[in-house]
Enzyme design. Structure first.
Site, PDB file in Angstrom:
ATOM      1  N   ARG A  55      46.912  37.865  35.379  1.00  0.00           N
ATOM      2  CA  ARG A  55      47.030  39.304  35.679  1.00  0.00           C
ATOM      3  C   ARG A  55      48.490  39.730  35.906  1.00  0.00           C
ATOM      4  O   ARG A  55      49.337  38.918  36.275  1.00  0.00           O
ATOM      5  CB  ARG A  55      46.244  39.636  36.948  1.00  0.00           C
ATOM      6  CG  ARG A  55      44.791  39.281  36.894  1.00  0.00           C
ATOM      7  CD  ARG A  55      44.004  40.175  35.961  1.00  0.00           C
ATOM      8  NE  ARG A  55      42.587  39.984  36.189  1.00  0.00           N
ATOM      9  CZ  ARG A  55      41.676  39.978  35.247  1.00  0.00           C
ATOM     10  NH1 ARG A  55      42.026  40.175  33.989  1.00  0.00           N
ATOM     11  NH2 ARG A  55      40.406  39.805  35.540  1.00  0.00           N
ATOM     12  N   ASP A  76      30.208  36.753  43.121  1.00  0.00           N
ATOM     13  CA  ASP A  76      31.033  37.278  42.029  1.00  0.00           C
ATOM     14  C   ASP A  76      30.171  37.951  40.955  1.00  0.00           C
ATOM     15  O   ASP A  76      28.941  37.922  41.015  1.00  0.00           O
ATOM     16  CB  ASP A  76      31.877  36.146  41.438  1.00  0.00           C
ATOM     17  CG  ASP A  76      33.237  36.639  40.957  1.00  0.00           C
ATOM     18  OD1 ASP A  76      33.347  37.835  40.624  1.00  0.00           O
ATOM     19  OD2 ASP A  76      34.171  35.844  40.917  1.00  0.00           O
ATOM     20  N   ARG A 107      43.633  38.242  45.553  1.00  0.00           N
ATOM     21  CA  ARG A 107      43.098  37.352  44.536  1.00  0.00           C
ATOM     22  C   ARG A 107      43.395  37.896  43.146  1.00  0.00           C
ATOM     23  O   ARG A 107      42.540  38.396  42.439  1.00  0.00           O
ATOM     24  CB  ARG A 107      41.597  37.204  44.784  1.00  0.00           C
ATOM     25  CG  ARG A 107      40.935  36.076  44.038  1.00  0.00           C
ATOM     26  CD  ARG A 107      40.065  36.670  42.996  1.00  0.00           C
ATOM     27  NE  ARG A 107      38.963  35.813  42.608  1.00  0.00           N
ATOM     28  CZ  ARG A 107      38.009  36.231  41.808  1.00  0.00           C
ATOM     29  NH1 ARG A 107      37.999  37.480  41.406  1.00  0.00           N
ATOM     30  NH2 ARG A 107      37.064  35.428  41.445  1.00  0.00           N
ATOM     31  N   TYR A 158      42.478  43.938  42.322  1.00  0.00           N
ATOM     32  CA  TYR A 158      42.299  42.527  42.674  1.00  0.00           C
ATOM     33  C   TYR A 158      41.706  42.499  44.076  1.00  0.00           C
ATOM     34  O   TYR A 158      42.346  42.999  45.023  1.00  0.00           O
ATOM     35  CB  TYR A 158      43.638  41.781  42.689  1.00  0.00           C
ATOM     36  CG  TYR A 158      44.563  42.088  41.521  1.00  0.00           C
ATOM     37  CD1 TYR A 158      44.152  41.868  40.211  1.00  0.00           C
ATOM     38  CD2 TYR A 158      45.840  42.590  41.741  1.00  0.00           C
ATOM     39  CE1 TYR A 158      45.010  42.145  39.149  1.00  0.00           C
ATOM     40  CE2 TYR A 158      46.698  42.868  40.686  1.00  0.00           C
ATOM     41  CZ  TYR A 158      46.278  42.658  39.395  1.00  0.00           C
ATOM     42  OH  TYR A 158      47.128  42.938  38.354  1.00  0.00           O
ATOM     43  N   ASN A 174      53.166  47.422  38.230  1.00  0.00           N
ATOM     44  CA  ASN A 174      51.818  47.070  37.781  1.00  0.00           C
ATOM     45  C   ASN A 174      50.818  47.561  38.836  1.00  0.00           C
ATOM     46  O   ASN A 174      51.055  47.445  40.041  1.00  0.00           O
ATOM     47  CB  ASN A 174      51.656  45.563  37.622  1.00  0.00           C
ATOM     48  CG  ASN A 174      50.296  45.217  37.039  1.00  0.00           C
ATOM     49  OD1 ASN A 174      50.059  45.368  35.843  1.00  0.00           O
ATOM     50  ND2 ASN A 174      49.361  44.794  37.889  1.00  0.00           N
TER      51      ASN A 174
HETATM   52  C1  LIG Z   1      35.784  46.370  41.031  1.00  0.00           C
HETATM   53  C2  LIG Z   1      36.702  45.425  40.314  1.00  0.00           C
HETATM   54  C3  LIG Z   1      37.087  44.229  40.927  1.00  0.00           C
HETATM   55  C4  LIG Z   1      37.964  43.356  40.288  1.00  0.00           C
HETATM   56  N1  LIG Z   1      38.361  42.223  40.932  1.00  0.00           N
HETATM   57  C5  LIG Z   1      39.311  41.429  40.375  1.00  0.00           C
HETATM   58  C6  LIG Z   1      39.830  40.309  41.097  1.00  0.00           C
HETATM   59  O1  LIG Z   1      39.407  39.998  42.213  1.00  0.00           O
HETATM   60  N2  LIG Z   1      40.817  39.581  40.512  1.00  0.00           N
HETATM   61  C7  LIG Z   1      41.316  39.865  39.274  1.00  0.00           C
HETATM   62  O2  LIG Z   1      42.234  39.183  38.821  1.00  0.00           O
HETATM   63  N3  LIG Z   1      40.809  40.904  38.542  1.00  0.00           N
HETATM   64  C8  LIG Z   1      39.834  41.696  39.077  1.00  0.00           C
HETATM   65  N4  LIG Z   1      39.350  42.770  38.381  1.00  0.00           N
HETATM   66  C9  LIG Z   1      39.801  42.986  36.980  1.00  0.00           C
HETATM   67  C10 LIG Z   1      41.179  43.607  36.880  1.00  0.00           C
HETATM   68  O3  LIG Z   1      41.382  44.644  37.779  1.00  0.00           O
HETATM   69  C11 LIG Z   1      41.389  44.181  35.483  1.00  0.00           C
HETATM   70  O4  LIG Z   1      41.262  43.143  34.557  1.00  0.00           O
HETATM   71  C12 LIG Z   1      42.734  44.851  35.287  1.00  0.00           C
HETATM   72  O5  LIG Z   1      42.847  45.268  33.953  1.00  0.00           O
HETATM   73  C13 LIG Z   1      43.877  43.937  35.613  1.00  0.00           C
HETATM   74  O6  LIG Z   1      45.084  44.637  35.464  1.00  0.00           O
HETATM   75  P1  LIG Z   1      46.403  43.898  34.952  1.00  0.00           P
HETATM   76  O7  LIG Z   1      46.142  43.545  33.506  1.00  0.00           O
HETATM   77  O8  LIG Z   1      47.462  44.926  35.150  1.00  0.00           O
HETATM   78  O9  LIG Z   1      46.597  42.692  35.803  1.00  0.00           O
HETATM   79  C14 LIG Z   1      38.459  43.657  38.998  1.00  0.00           C
HETATM   80  C15 LIG Z   1      38.054  44.852  38.375  1.00  0.00           C
HETATM   81  C16 LIG Z   1      37.200  45.721  39.027  1.00  0.00           C
HETATM   82  C17 LIG Z   1      36.817  47.009  38.339  1.00  0.00           C
END
Ligand SMILES: Cc1cc2nc3c(=O)[nH]c(=O)nc-3n(C[C@H](O)[C@H](O)[C@H](O)COP(=O)(O)O)c2cc1C
Length: 494
Positions: free
Chosen positions: A203, A294, A198, A185, A181
């Protein structure tokens, strides 16, 4: 499908943007503590270029060891370019994503391949392992060598904002990158070799963490900083579980993802990144993360998240540090979300065919409100659509307000939406209020953490048994008269 050159790494994208006049270098000193945020947001608000801070300074005023790059995806055009597309080509990619989710067509694979040339591309873009990689040209002594921004005045400390966090499940094989994955985060720096990761509970990274935790085994983690745009956007996209971000980024890039063995953890990492942080998350080890500003526009409360102990930092000989800022929209993630909105539309229409458009206004934090345009055919349909969105599609779990409008309303134009609300909606009849539904902990307005209300507003024309009254007829001018007016006013109106 691809209309742009292949961006093999972040530098290739920066060079392309600079060539197009879409990158600005700042030679003046700018502090990574709070000051840089103001520059980034002021630039983003004017749809400005990518920023390269050549003289970033630390909290002590000393010059940072590397340039800092920000506002990478500060315009929708650049997000599309990161996907390898022009903005108007994004919907076609959305159709492809929808096809990835749907069951194989009855005529089998051959039919799928002929209908979706990109599916063929997807299958032939598996990651390519390499022995030597630029991300391992040299090492950094500790996290202090990276100019990590402290974005907001009330922030708990330095925050890595654009990390691509690489994980795999316990029991999996190092080479089985299809099960990896990659997610973005944010990571708080709490010491020269300590970070807090985080990943929110739903996720992919958190799901992998639970498998290691259950086994009582330390979890290997790698953080890739300064990835190429396709990798960054693949990691940020909510791809289906079955689609690997490593492979998918190859589809977007138009070239296979090169990966290399990390040096101190059993993981493969993106070979073209600027910096790789390797380390371990030990079972049960957490620390309070935050508060940090945030995307809601507020500081969120400190919450415990897993600690990563850094075992090595490898990098290019002359690394760049990529950063971003989250804050009240518009911020860079909200610009990305606007493009992802259009990518997601075909998937939504697959589930709820009467949806003609769906808009998540960035100002409402990109997911807390949705305006849905439907082709209405029967009484009660607007409520069915609201319930379908909340019930069937996980991405709407935290959408507090859904407004449903008719097909003659532009869901993305507030004047149109407000007109529909003002003329087609009765507050006594057309509101659907739910209580005790899921909500993210960031929403302090909900009465209990994790549980909140939802509001559905039916601003569609009432038909059949929905009303006993004569409904108004929308006024329209004669098109011939409109044409004549345009002609008469040609020289008069600018
Ligand atoms: C700049 C940026 C910061 C992010 N920060 C977080 C975070 O701190 N924690 C989190 O869970 N998702 C965060 N996200 C959202 C996830 O990266 C996003 O939902 C992603 O699709 C998660 O992938 P996964 O489904 O494989 O877990 C962020 C996205 C971006 C673009």
């Amino acid at each position: 499908m691809r209309s742009l050159p292949v961006f093999a790494d972040l530098r290739a994208f920066l060079a392309w943007a600079e060539g197009a006049g879409d990158l600005a270098r700042l030679a003046q000193p700018v502090s990574i503590r709070h000051e840089m945020t103001a520059v980034e947001l002021a630039c983003l608000q004017k749809s400005g270029p990518i920023l390269r801070f050549d003289h970033a300074t630390g909290a002590d005023g000393a010059r940072a060891a590397m340039p800092v790059v920000a506002n990478l995806f500060g315009t929708r055009d650049r997000v599309a370019a990161g996907l390898g597309l022009a903005l108007d080509e994004v919907p076609a990619l959305g159709e492809f994503l929808a096809a990835l989710r749907s069951p194989p067509p009855v005529d089998g694979m051959r039919d799928a391949l002929s209908r979706w040339p990109m599916l063929k591309a997807a299958l032939s873009t598996r990651p390519k392992p390499v022995r030597r990689a630029v991300c391992q040209e040299t090492t950094l002594p500790d996290l202090g060598a990276i100019p990590v921004q402290t974005p907001w005045p009330g922030d708990a400390g330095p925050l890595i904002t654009w990390p691509v966090v690489v994980t795999r499940p316990h029991g999996g094989d190092v080479d089985d990158v299809a099960r990896y994955n990659l997610g973005v985060y944010r990571a708080q720096v709490i010491g020269p070799d300590r970070l807090i990761l985080r990943w929110l509970a739903h996720r992919g990274g958190a799901a992998h963490h639970r498998t290691w935790d259950r086994a009582g085994a330390p979890m290997p983690v790698a953080i890739a900083l300064g990835c190429d745009p396709a990798m960054l956007l693949s990691a940020a996209l909510p791809l289906p579980e079955t689609v690997s971000e490593m492979t998918f980024s190859g589809v977007l890039r138009g070239a296979r993802t090169e990966i290399v063995k990390a040096q101190t953890v059993p993981l493969m990492v993106p070979a073209n990144a600027e910096i790789i942080i390797e380390g371990w998350v030990h079972p049960g080890e957490t620390a309070p993360e935050g508060p940090f500003g945030d995307h809601t526009g507020y500081y969120n409360a400190a919450e415990p998240f897993p600690v990563m102990r850094v075992s090595r930092i490898t990098c290019r000989r002359d690394p760049l540090y990529l950063t971003t800022v989250t804050g009240r929209p518009p911020d860079e993630p909200s610009v990305i979300a606007e493009v992802f909105n259009d990518l997601a539309l075909p998937v939504i229409r697959q589930q709820i065919p009467e949806v003609q458009d769906l808009y998540l206004p960035p100002a409402a934090c990109s997911y807390r409100m949705a305006v849905v345009k439907i082709a209405k055919r029967y009484p009660g349909q607007a409520r069915r659509v609201m319930m379908a969105l909340w019930g069937m599609l996980p991405q709407f779990s935290y959408t507090k307000i859904i407004v449903v409008v008719d097909s003659d309303i532009d869901a993305r134009n507030w004047d149109d939406v407000l007109w529909a609300l003002a003329t087609r909606m009765d507050p006594g009849r057309d509101l659907m209020v739910l209580e005790g539904t899921p909500m993210d902990y960031l929403d302090f307005a909900s009465p209990i953490e994790g549980l909140a209300g939802k509001l559905g507003i039916d601003a569609t024309t009432k038909i059949g048994t929905e009303t006993t009254r004569d409904w108004g007829t929308v006024m329209h001018l004669d098109p011939a008269h409109e044409a004549r007016a345009a002609e008469l006013l040609k020289g008069i109106l600018k």
